[in-house]
Design an enzyme around this catalytic site. Structure first.
Site: not given
Length: 809
Positions: A51, A54, A462, A663, A667
């Site tokens: 649980c 624990c 971009d 990409d 950026d």
């Protein structure tokens, strides 16, 4: 800290500390000084957790080890991920700490650790099933007679028979609860098993007492026995644990699917020979032969052959991708119909597949910020439940005088309480959500990125490589009257002969196709975001944007009419000039095709109530044309790379939750500045490392897909937490007031955690927009109330980030 010495030669530091806990303070001090302490991360299984309590206890003992900087424990995977300073912590330290907490640490052996762990989980699940069947065999004779009682049929076995049937369930099949409860008590903590052990033991021993005092053993035969309650509760909990285990295995299906893609053998070409070898023994530079129908064993570049390659399980791309010499291929993809020779570029942990698996595992292991509330509740949950159960027993006993019923009501309180559902609510949803993303080509770096994405209000794009194909071509070249077109192209090609920039590649491709001979410029210097300059045959030339020409004082009057015409057509225009003479030689116009899915992606974002912004270094006219075509709300044009992060900060200052999509290397700062970054895997590694989410394909529709996954996952987390809390808030008072029996409480407890996991698994029904290229009807409304297919207003910025105050027509 009382003493510190640093050795530059060995790059090491020695500290004498006043107390063990100050190690973390020393590490933080070093990091604040601008340096790093080498850290190491270990992942291992923790056996015996049941649980959320624990989880909290294991994390607490791990964090108490001197040198441990972070510890995250996942109940859904039964795994712990511990980060510590190298050399300060060993496996022995970790094992002992977990053992002291009452659990067992299992470290992966060398070899295929994933397969070994999966086999171990399969064995445990089989054991759960076997114990469940045995418990049912012993319990059914106690349950079936109870079904006939409402109809006046009394066929309950005698008390001694009930004792014989219930004892194996209580003390053999239920021994796990006693063991776990003992370990919890020894660690001065509590867990679900302690509640079960206390509750069922109370019911069992009360029945033994009643049987001895009032039953057959006493010669009366009218004792009130509760053996069936104890046995049924344990059996139902075992059923719940078995169903929970099955469901939890489904949440990790994405990882297992990715792991199954790893081929074990490869055919390596050694001269004229084909050598069968283990994939782990393939070296970078080796040429691997891949036959039709086989999985590609390594990352590499095709050197010979043509084929269609199925990359669906890696990138989510449903259609095969054509591969020919020069194209990159990814290990784990399926070679469809041709024979390929692949030169190895990455193996082992550096392969794309390994990095994907590592990224998904990290995201699934990380703890979402919303989990903090659960951690606080679970820390006090078990003690509070035990206190409520004690008050229930005493209260009922004092008020009614029926202490047997008082004990049974207290047992019901203990049995119905379920911290397990709380512990599973968040991690199971995150596992399914991140797995679903990985299946569809969306890699989520961590749970924090997943959680933030659901609240995104603005997506900044971009342009090049994100909304466009990123493969510009030369659309036009205009030279001033005193300069020939070939001379203009020769200068531009020489300046860019060593550049990897997309515009440079377009110029060089044009020069080669037209047979223009060009050399290499000397003293070449890149001017980020503006252009390039260099020396050719003793003269200095510059190539770049209008901004660069303005900085250098170059007069562009002779080209004004052509510039206006080309920019109105959406072309990106660069200028070539003699730097020494500040004289324009001509211009080169570039065109870049918009991605076919770009408009659908923007429409889908608008239908989700998200505003769109485009950041670009292009001129305002060209940017405006693209924005109009795609339906983008706002444009920031002529933005220099170093200003992109400033633009993101300006959006954040408005109160927007910003996602940046890019990409390229330029950026990376903007991706890091945004609340969450989306990097196209078709771009650079730098961009991907700066982003919280990596899109494995260049399809812009993956952006609304990622946001939809985040929203659905976060919705499931909130649903699970709501029901887990409500279940306990409603169930505990009903049990304390005597409205529930132990059997009903046991059933409710057993199925609460199953329902949480099952609810998380419902995420799998979601269908991505990128799967079929559809983006919905596009009739949704944006946040400003306009139709998602229209652009109500576009604000255009120049490179300084100051509004020009113009509206888009």
């Amino acid at each position: 800290m009382i003493e510190a010495s640093v050795n530059l030669a060995t790059e090491s530091a020695t500290f004498v500390l006043t107390e063990p806990g100050s190690i973390i303070d020393a590490i933080k001090a070093i990091e604040l000084a601008g340096y790093e302490v080498p850290l190491e991360t270990l992942v291992f299984r923790v056996r015996g957790m049941t649980c959320a309590s624990c989880v909290g206890r294991v994390e607490k003992v791990l964090l108490a080890i001197p040198g441990v900087t972070s510890a995250m424990v996942n109940l859904a995977t039964d795994e712990a991920r511990v980060t510590f300073a190298q050399g300060l912590v060993t496996r022995t330290h970790l094992t002992q700490a977990v053992l002291d907490a009452g659990y067992e640490a299992l470290f992966p052996e060398k070899g295929n650790a994933a397969d070994a762990a999966e086999m171990e989980k399969a064995r445990e699940l089989y054991k759960e099933k076997f114990h469940l069947i045995l418990a049912a065999v012993f319990t059914l004779p106690l349950v079936i007679p109870m079904l006939g009682m409402p109809f006046g049929i009394h066929c309950m076995p005698p008390g001694w028979a009930q004792l014989l049937l219930a004892a194996p369930v209580q003390f053999w099949l239920g021994a796990r609860f006693y063991k776990s409860a003992y370990k919890a008590i020894r660690a001065r903590a509590g867990n679900m098993d302690l509640l079960v052990a206390l509750g069922t033991s109370a019911a069992f021993f009360l029945s033994v007492y009643q049987l001895v005092r009032y039953g057959e053993f006493a010669g009366q035969g009218d004792a009130h026995l509760y053996f069936e309650s104890a046995a049924v509760v344990i059996t139902l909990i075992l059923l719940g644990k078995y169903l929970e285990g099955r469901a939890k295995r489904q949440t990790s299906l994405a990882i297992r699917s990715l792991q199954s893609l790893r081929p074990e053998m490869a055919r390596v070409l050694r001269g004229e020979e084909r050598v069968e070898t283990a994939v782990d023994e393939v070296l970078v530079g080796d040429v691997v032969l891949v036959l039709p129908g086989e999985r590609i064993p390594v990352d590499g570049t095709v050197t010979l052959g043509e084929s269609q390659v199925d990359e669906s399980l890696i990138t989510g791309e449903s259609l095969p991708v054509a591969k020919s010499p020069g194209d990159r291929v990814t290990g784990g993809a399926i070679n469809a119909d041709g024979v390929l020779h692949v030169e190895t570029t990455a193996v082992g942990s550096e392969s794309t597949l390994s990095r994907i698996i590592r990224l998904v595992e990290n995201a699934q292991a990380a703890k979402a910020p919303i989990q903090r509330l659960v951690d606080k509740v679970s820390a006090v949950f078990v003690p509070v439940v035990i206190a409520v159960a004690a008050l229930t027993m005493v209260g009922w006993g004092l008020v009614t005088g029926n202490w047997a019923q008082a004990i049974i009501n207290g047992v019901t309180v203990l049995v119905i309480a379920c911290p397990c559902a709380l512990g599973l609510a968040t991690p199971t949803s995150i596992m399914v959500g991140t797995g679903l993303g990985a299946k569809n080509g969306i890699l989520i770096k961590d749970s924090e990125a997943l959680e933030i994405t659901h609240s995104v209000t603005t997506v900044a794009f971009d342009k090049t490589g994100t909304l466009t194909e990123g493969k510009p071509k030369v659309a036009a070249m205009v030279a001033v009257p005193s300069v020939s077109r070939d001379h203009l192209l020769r200068i531009a090609s020489a300046l860019q002969s060593g550049s990897e920039h997309p515009l440079a590649k377009a110029v060089l491709e044009t020069a080669r196709s037209e047979g223009i001979l060009f050399g290499s410029a000397k003293s070449v210097r890149a001017l980020p975001g503006r252009g390039i300059e260099g020396e050719i045959e003793g003269q200095f030339f510059v190539l770049g944007s209008r901004t660069l020409m303005k900085e250098r004082g170059v007069d562009l009057t002779a080209l004004t009419s052509e510039v206006t015409r080309l920019e109105s057509e959406g072309r990106t225009v660069s200028f070539v000039a003699n730097s020494a003479e500040n004289r324009a030689l001509g211009l080169i116009a570039f065109s870049d095709t918009l991605k076919p899915e770009a408009r659908n992606a923007v429409e889908k974002l608008h239908s989700l109530g998200i505003k769109t912004v485009m950041l670009t270094g292009d001129n305002r006219s060209s940017a405006q044309l693209v924005a109009r075509e795609l339906g983008i709300n706002e444009v920031m044009a002529e933005v220099l790379p170093q200003d992109k992060s400033i633009a993101i900060e300006s959006l954040k200052a408005r109160g927007e939750i910003v996602a940046m999509v890019g990409d390229g290397i330029n950026d990376a700062p903007a991706l890091a500045s945004a609340h969450v970054g989306f990097a196209m895997s078709t771009g650079t590694d730098v961009a991907m490392h700066s982003a919280g989410i990596t899109l494995m394909r260049g399809n812009p529709l993956l952006i609304p897909d990622a946001i939809a996954i985040s929203r659905n996952t976060y919705r499931k987390i909130k649903q699970n937490l709501f029901w887990a809390f409500i279940y306990n808030i409603v169930g505990l008072p009903l049990a304390a007031l005597g409205y529930l029996s132990p059997i009903i409480a046991g059933a409710a407890m057993a199925f609460s955690s199953v329902s949480v996991v099952t609810n998380a698994l419902l995420l799998k029904r979601w269908t991505p927009a990128s799967a079929n290229g559809a983006a919905g009807s596009g009739t949704g409304r944006s946040r400003n109330g306009s139709s998602s297919t229209e652009v109500s207003e576009e604000t255009v910025y120049d490179y300084t980030g100051v509004k020009s105050g113009r509206s888009m027509p």
